[in-house]
Write a protein that holds these residues in place. Structure first.
Motif, short mmCIF file in Angstrom:
data_model
loop_
_atom_site.label_atom_id
_atom_site.label_comp_id
_atom_site.label_asym_id
_atom_site.label_seq_id
_atom_site.Cartn_x
_atom_site.Cartn_y
_atom_site.Cartn_z
N THR A 40 0.86 -1.35 0.14
CA THR A 40 -0.04 0.00 0.16
C THR A 40 0.93 1.22 -0.13
OG1 THR A 40 -0.26 -0.18 2.26
CG2 THR A 40 -1.78 -1.06 1.39
N LYS A 41 0.58 2.26 -1.00
CA LYS A 41 1.40 3.32 -1.09
C LYS A 41 0.40 4.59 -1.05
CE LYS A 41 5.39 1.42 -3.66
NZ LYS A 41 6.32 1.62 -4.67
N LYS A 42 0.98 5.37 -0.26
CA LYS A 42 0.39 6.98 -0.30
C LYS A 42 0.59 7.71 -1.53
CE LYS A 42 0.22 8.47 3.84
NZ LYS A 42 0.74 9.12 5.20
N THR A 43 -0.53 8.45 -1.85
CA THR A 43 -0.30 9.21 -2.99
C THR A 43 0.41 10.43 -2.70
OG1 THR A 43 -2.41 8.17 -3.81
CG2 THR A 43 -1.60 10.24 -5.12
N ASN A 44 1.43 10.73 -3.40
CA ASN A 44 2.16 12.11 -3.15
C ASN A 44 1.09 13.40 -3.61
OD1 ASN A 44 4.16 14.18 -2.81
ND2 ASN A 44 5.65 13.04 -3.61
N GLY A 45 0.47 13.84 -2.70
CA GLY A 45 -0.31 14.86 -3.22
C GLY A 45 0.30 16.17 -3.54
N PHE A 46 1.50 16.50 -2.85
CA PHE A 46 2.13 17.74 -3.17
C PHE A 46 2.46 17.66 -4.51
CE2 PHE A 46 2.24 18.38 1.52
CZ PHE A 46 2.05 19.79 1.58
N ALA A 47 3.11 16.42 -5.15
CA ALA A 47 3.50 16.38 -6.54
C ALA A 47 2.49 16.69 -7.58
CB ALA A 47 4.39 15.03 -6.77
N ILE A 48 1.47 15.63 -7.14
CA ILE A 48 0.25 15.96 -8.03
C ILE A 48 -0.48 17.50 -8.28
CG2 ILE A 48 -2.18 15.32 -8.50
CD1 ILE A 48 -1.52 12.70 -7.02
N ALA A 49 -0.53 18.08 -6.90
CA ALA A 49 -0.80 19.50 -7.02
C ALA A 49 0.16 20.50 -7.59
CB ALA A 49 -1.06 19.97 -5.45
N GLY A 50 1.33 20.37 -7.47
CA GLY A 50 2.25 21.00 -7.90
C GLY A 50 2.32 20.86 -9.48
N PHE A 51 2.19 19.66 -10.12
CA PHE A 51 2.04 19.53 -11.64
C PHE A 51 0.94 20.07 -12.05
CE2 PHE A 51 0.91 16.91 -15.21
CZ PHE A 51 1.97 17.36 -16.11
N VAL A 52 -0.24 19.99 -11.51
CA VAL A 52 -1.69 20.49 -12.13
C VAL A 52 -1.55 21.99 -12.11
CG1 VAL A 52 -4.16 20.52 -11.41
CG2 VAL A 52 -2.84 18.42 -11.36
N ILE A 53 -0.99 22.67 -10.68
CA ILE A 53 -0.89 24.06 -10.62
C ILE A 53 -0.11 24.67 -11.80
CG2 ILE A 53 -0.37 25.87 -9.30
CD1 ILE A 53 -1.29 24.45 -6.83
N SER A 54 1.16 23.78 -12.25
CA SER A 54 2.19 24.42 -13.06
C SER A 54 1.40 24.37 -14.64
CB SER A 54 3.47 23.66 -13.23
OG SER A 54 3.28 22.46 -13.50
N ILE A 55 0.44 23.42 -14.80
CA ILE A 55 -0.19 23.24 -15.80
C ILE A 55 -0.98 24.43 -16.16
CG2 ILE A 55 -1.83 21.79 -17.38
CD1 ILE A 55 1.18 20.89 -17.59
N VAL A 56 -1.90 24.63 -15.16
CA VAL A 56 -3.10 25.49 -15.10
C VAL A 56 -2.56 26.88 -15.30
CG1 VAL A 56 -4.87 26.49 -13.53
CG2 VAL A 56 -4.69 24.14 -13.93
N SER A 57 -1.10 27.02 -14.88
CA SER A 57 -0.72 28.42 -14.72
C SER A 57 -0.22 28.96 -16.15
CB SER A 57 0.30 28.59 -13.94
OG SER A 57 1.52 27.82 -14.32
N ILE A 58 -0.19 27.80 -17.00
CA ILE A 58 0.16 28.19 -18.42
C ILE A 58 -1.16 28.77 -18.98
CG2 ILE A 58 0.30 27.12 -20.88
CD1 ILE A 58 2.02 24.87 -19.40
N PHE A 59 -2.37 28.48 -18.73
CA PHE A 59 -3.37 29.05 -19.36
C PHE A 59 -4.05 30.45 -18.35
CE2 PHE A 59 -3.48 24.48 -20.26
CZ PHE A 59 -3.58 24.75 -21.74
N CYS A 60 -3.24 30.64 -17.24
CA CYS A 60 -3.57 31.67 -16.51
C CYS A 60 -2.48 32.84 -16.55
CB CYS A 60 -3.68 31.19 -15.16
SG CYS A 60 -5.13 30.23 -14.87
N CYS A 61 -1.76 32.89 -17.75
CA CYS A 61 -0.75 33.85 -17.85
C CYS A 61 0.35 33.54 -17.00
CB CYS A 61 -1.34 35.17 -17.72
SG CYS A 61 -2.68 35.59 -19.04
#
Length: 126
Positions: A40-61
């Motif tokens: 059983t492995k815990k999901t690395n929430g910070f890594a996922i959040a950092g990646f998603v925020i960086s992708i979203v920031s492409i579209f938010c200037c």
């Protein structure tokens, strides 16, 4: 069903997260139940959040790219502690966020210099 501690090898109760003999935290570790290995492995929430925020920031200037950078760095540190879970997402988030931050700094600097030059010449174009 018998469950054994991966640290000391003693038998554990069925629904326990901590070994009562050695104190080992059993979350995210491999356990043996009836000679079957399960993990059983815990999901690395910070890594996922950092990646998603960086992708979203492409579209938010690129404005929230600093936040993506911070979350991705925390995710990379956590990934190094937890056997690399989410390491690729964290590195991708760091790269994307860093590129966006460099571009933002360059564009803001050019805009500042252009406004300074316009003010210096009194707003008249020669």
């Amino acid at each position: 069903m018998a469950k054994f501690c991966s640290e000391c090898g003693k038998e554990l109760k069925e629904n326990t997260n901590t070994c009562e003999y050695c104190g080992k935290n059993m979350e995210g570790t491999t356990t043996i139940i009836n000679n079957t290995v399960s993990s059983t492995k815990k999901t690395n929430g910070f890594a996922i959040a950092g990646f998603v925020i960086s992708i979203v920031s492409i579209f938010c200037c690129g404005i929230p790219s600093w936040l993506g950078l911070v979350f991705s760095i925390i995710g990379l540190v956590n990934a190094n502690k937890s056997e690399g879970e989410g390491k690729g997402l964290a590195i991708a988030g760091i790269v994307i966020s860093a590129i966006l931050l460099v571009l933002l700094i360059a564009l803001y600097s050019l805009g500042f210099m252009a406004s300074f030059a316009e003010g210096y010449y009194g707003g008249y174009y020669y």
